[in-house]
Design an enzyme around this catalytic site. Structure first.
Site, PDB file in Angstrom:
ATOM      1  N   ASP A 146       0.854  -1.185   0.000  1.00 41.17           N
ATOM      2  CA  ASP A 146       0.000   0.000   0.000  1.00 41.17           C
ATOM      3  C   ASP A 146       0.887   1.230   0.000  1.00 41.17           C
ATOM      4  O   ASP A 146       2.021   1.184   0.490  1.00 41.17           O
ATOM      5  CB  ASP A 146      -0.919   0.008   1.229  1.00 41.17           C
ATOM      6  CG  ASP A 146      -1.986  -1.066   1.173  1.00 41.17           C
ATOM      7  OD1 ASP A 146      -2.404  -1.434   0.064  1.00 41.17           O
ATOM      8  OD2 ASP A 146      -2.407  -1.530   2.243  1.00 41.17           O
ATOM      9  N   ASP A 162      -6.849  -1.241  -4.518  1.00 40.00           N
ATOM     10  CA  ASP A 162      -7.876  -0.928  -3.521  1.00 40.00           C
ATOM     11  C   ASP A 162      -8.802   0.166  -4.030  1.00 40.00           C
ATOM     12  O   ASP A 162     -10.024   0.097  -3.846  1.00 40.00           O
ATOM     13  CB  ASP A 162      -7.233  -0.468  -2.210  1.00 40.00           C
ATOM     14  CG  ASP A 162      -6.365  -1.529  -1.565  1.00 40.00           C
ATOM     15  OD1 ASP A 162      -6.589  -2.722  -1.821  1.00 40.00           O
ATOM     16  OD2 ASP A 162      -5.457  -1.146  -0.800  1.00 40.00           O
TER      17      ASP A 162
END
Length: 174
Positions: A131, A149
């Site tokens: 991330d 995401d």
């Protein structure tokens, strides 16, 4: 249901584009930024500040490893999460290919499928999901996320809006 080879090709290239942007962004982060657990010299948590106090919003990029699902939930169950992710992707692909109702939902479904594939590929490439985008809204730190995401989130939001719009325009039965 996909209604022809042109439609299938368009959906394939949308998914491929999402996957490529996701893969490239994660590779860049992996090779050029230290994980947040190691780095501590930059704006918050080892991140690179992109902008600060833009209408009360701060945005930075940093390298975070996520071994779980959203917000790191289930980080101790990586193998089960992998199986669930693959099953959800397979189910969505089967629905997209076989259901006549899927035609109106094909774009958001492809966004969700591509995002899911991006995060599954991370598991096989890195052993975890990478991330990188971190937003601070008016003092609140939003969980760190990646392109995959964002694609999943936007696909779900699109499905929700589509669903509410259909219900609003439906003719009531008496």
């Amino acid at each position: 249901m996909i209604s022809g080879w042109r439609d299938a090709l368009k959906l394939f290239f949308i998914a491929l584009g999402i996957l490529l942007v996701d893969i490239i962004s994660k590779r860049l982060i992996h090779f050029y930024l230290q994980p947040a657990e190691i780095a501590s010299t930059f704006f918050p948590f080892g991140g690179l500040l992109i902008f600060r106090n833009f209408f009360g919003i701060d945005f930075c990029i940093h390298h975070v490893t996520n071994r779980g699902a959203a917000w790191g939930i289930g980080s101790g169950m990586q193998d089960i999460l992998l199986i669930v992710r693959i099953a959800v992707i397979a189910g969505l692909v089967a629905y997209l290919l076989t259901s006549p109702k899927a035609k109106q939902y094909r774009y958001p479904l492809v966004m969700i499928i591509a995002g899911g594939l991006g995060n599954v590929l991370d598991y096989f490439i890195y052993g975890h999901v990478i991330d990188m985008f971190h937003l601070f809204f008016w003092g609140y730190s939003y969980p760190v996320f990646n392109i995959a995401d964002a694609s999943i989130f936007l696909g779900i939001v699109w499905l929700l809006f589509h669903s509410f719009a259909r219900k609003k325009n439906a003719i009531p039965t008496t």
